[in-house]
Scaffold this motif. Structure first.
Motif, short mmCIF file in Angstrom:
data_model
loop_
_atom_site.label_atom_id
_atom_site.label_comp_id
_atom_site.label_asym_id
_atom_site.label_seq_id
_atom_site.Cartn_x
_atom_site.Cartn_y
_atom_site.Cartn_z
N ASP A 270 0.83 -1.20 0.00
CA ASP A 270 0.00 0.00 0.00
C ASP A 270 0.87 1.26 0.00
N LEU A 271 1.90 1.28 0.84
CA LEU A 271 2.79 2.44 0.90
C LEU A 271 3.53 2.63 -0.42
N GLU A 272 3.99 1.53 -1.01
CA GLU A 272 4.67 1.61 -2.31
C GLU A 272 3.75 2.22 -3.37
N GLY A 273 2.50 1.74 -3.42
CA GLY A 273 1.57 2.24 -4.42
C GLY A 273 1.26 3.71 -4.24
N ARG A 274 1.12 4.15 -3.01
CA ARG A 274 0.79 5.56 -2.77
C ARG A 274 1.95 6.49 -3.10
N GLN A 275 3.19 6.04 -2.83
CA GLN A 275 4.31 6.91 -3.17
C GLN A 275 4.54 6.96 -4.68
N VAL A 276 4.25 5.86 -5.37
CA VAL A 276 4.31 5.88 -6.83
C VAL A 276 3.30 6.89 -7.38
N ALA A 277 2.09 6.88 -6.82
CA ALA A 277 1.06 7.83 -7.26
C ALA A 277 1.50 9.27 -7.02
N ASP A 278 2.20 9.53 -5.91
CA ASP A 278 2.62 10.89 -5.57
C ASP A 278 3.80 11.36 -6.42
#
Length: 460
Positions: free
Chosen positions: A238-246
């Motif tokens: 989840d953290l990986e996906g959110r930082q990719v989005a940012d």
């Protein structure tokens, strides 16, 4: 992009994909070895210490092959990617040097104590040596991830005369990109080690060999593997996906096959990207889930590839899309496999006699290697067309004096050498160690000690 740069990318991809087969196993096994040794000190049951010796041999062989296959990786920064090294070497060299000087030295030194110092130094020091090996392997992975994290999200630098210089050392070491990537990578490595151990135990149970040890391997592999598989999904995934989005929205769009910006974007379960027409063929989509997972809002806008200039899109969208979905799909299966196995283990230990589940555990052994490789492909393909995201394009980082013939020659050479190393590894680990089993290995290890004891007592 010229032929030399394309071949250099292919060579780097091949060497790192092959190399990473081994560190992911050692990083996973290091934690399992520490748990086994701790169980021995708490219970004083020799079967746990015998298991440490058995898996320690596999760890040592894997570690050595990992070191050998990892050496060419750093040389390629100078041979194939000289312009990138000149541009960003002041920063990248810091974390790579720390990996070699501190982490690698730590794990190498204590690996020797672990392998040869048990009798002379005692059990508590032996446990400490395993702890330091585990710490060293994970620290080594951490410094490598710090290097990669900077390439994904450059921080702590100044630009002067066409070269980057480090301006904030601590910003580089505490790059916000590191923690999610480290958690994701380490949980993936633990999954590999757990499936490897559980698969070996399942094989012994199916063939009715080394039953007592097999039960330990399956139990530990399933419990640790289930925990790691859940962590892989949440929080690390989840953290990986959110930082990719940012920070890398183009990567997110390509991973999800999102060609057009959408509000309330859905998550793709199955579909085939058609990059020429900017669409997904035969998609199965769960509505609005991508928006919620990314921005915690069901109707949030998620930018598609059409929101960015074409020259900022990843080079190989199809390969990136499939790599990501292979990783996620296998990760989902890992939770299901380990979850069912754990329930069977809880239910009066029926797991040990449930042959269909043991077959699944054994046959699933190679798939974490595939999932981790697909994960690294996702990470690296998604960063393109940048070698240092937003700062230097990949086409501008390769060596200008290196011909395509030079690169192809070394690529073929690496392929041949790695093939021989792979055969040697299979012989040593699969044939010589796993096939013979822990009981044989333990007897062989104890025979010299017993002979020495008899000699001390005057029998020889």
């Amino acid at each position: 992009m010229d032929a030399s740069t394309i071949l250099s990318r292919l060579q780097f991809a091949f060497t790192i994909a092959y190399h990473y087969l081994f560190p992911q196993l050692t990083m996973g096994l290091a934690l399992l070895l520490l748990i086994l040794k701790t169980l021995y000190l708490r219970t004083r049951e020799e079967k746990y210490n015998d298991s440490v010796h058995f898996w320690g041999r596999i760890f040592a062989v894997t570690f050595i092959v990992g070191v050998v296959t990892g050496i060419p990786m750093e040389f390629q920064f100078g041979t194939n990617w000289a312009r990138f090294s000149a541009f960003a070497g002041d920063i990248i060299a810091q974390t790579l040097a720390m990996e070699g000087a501190f982490a690698f030295f730590l794990e190498s030194a204590f690996l020797g104590i672990f392998l040869f110092g048990e009798r002379s130094l005692g059990q508590k020091v032996h446990w400490f040596s395993i702890f330091m090996v585990w710490l060293g392997t994970w620290a080594s992975g951490g410094f490598i991830i710090a290097s990669n994290a900077w390439m994904q999200h450059p921080v702590g630098y100044t630009l002067s005369n066409g070269h980057l210089h480090i301006s904030d050392y601590w910003a580089v070491l505490f790059n916000p990109w590191i923690i999610p990537q480290f958690m994701h990578t380490m949980s993936g490595a633990v999954i590999t080690g757990s499936f490897f151990m559980a698969g070996a135990g399942a094989y012994y149970l199916l063939t009715k060999q080394h039953i007592e040890y097999a039960r330990i391997f399956v139990t530990l592999g399933v419990i640790v593997g289930l925990i790691a598989s859940i962590i892989q999904l949440y929080p690390s995934g989840d953290l990986e996906g959110r930082q990719v989005a940012d920070f890398q929205p183009t990567k997110l769009a390509a991973m999800e096959g999102l060609f057009k910006t959408e509000q309330g974007a859905g998550i793709v379960i199955i579909g085939q990207p058609d990059t020429s027409n900017g669409r997904l063929d035969n998609p199965i989509i769960v509505p609005k889930v991508l928006s919620f997972l990314t921005y915690r809002h069901w109707t949030a806008e998620v930018k598609g590839l059409n929101a960015f200039p074409a020259d900022q899109h990843p080079d190989w969208i199809d390969l990136l899309y499939y790599s990501y979905h292979i990783m996620v799909g296998l990760g989902t299966f890992f939770i299901a496999i380990m979850g069912v196995a754990f329930l069977l283990w809880l239910w009066q230990r029926r797991l040990f006699a449930t042959r269909w589940m043991l077959w699944i555990l054994m046959l699933a052994t190679p798939f974490p290697f595939l999932a981790n490789t697909a994960g690294w492909f996702t990470t690296e393909l998604g960063r393109q067309p940048w070698i240092a995201f937003g700062l230097l394009r990949t086409a501008q980082g390769s060596s200008i004096t290196l011909s395509s013939g030079n690169v192809l020659f070394t690529l073929i050479g690496f392929a041949g050498m790695y093939l021989l190393l792979g055969i040697l590894y299979i012989v040593l680990v699969i044939y010589e160690t796993l096939r013979r089993g822990p009981l044989v290995q333990t007897q062989q290890a104890k025979a010299p000690q017993e002979a020495e004891g008899l000699a001390d007592e005057g029998y020889y």
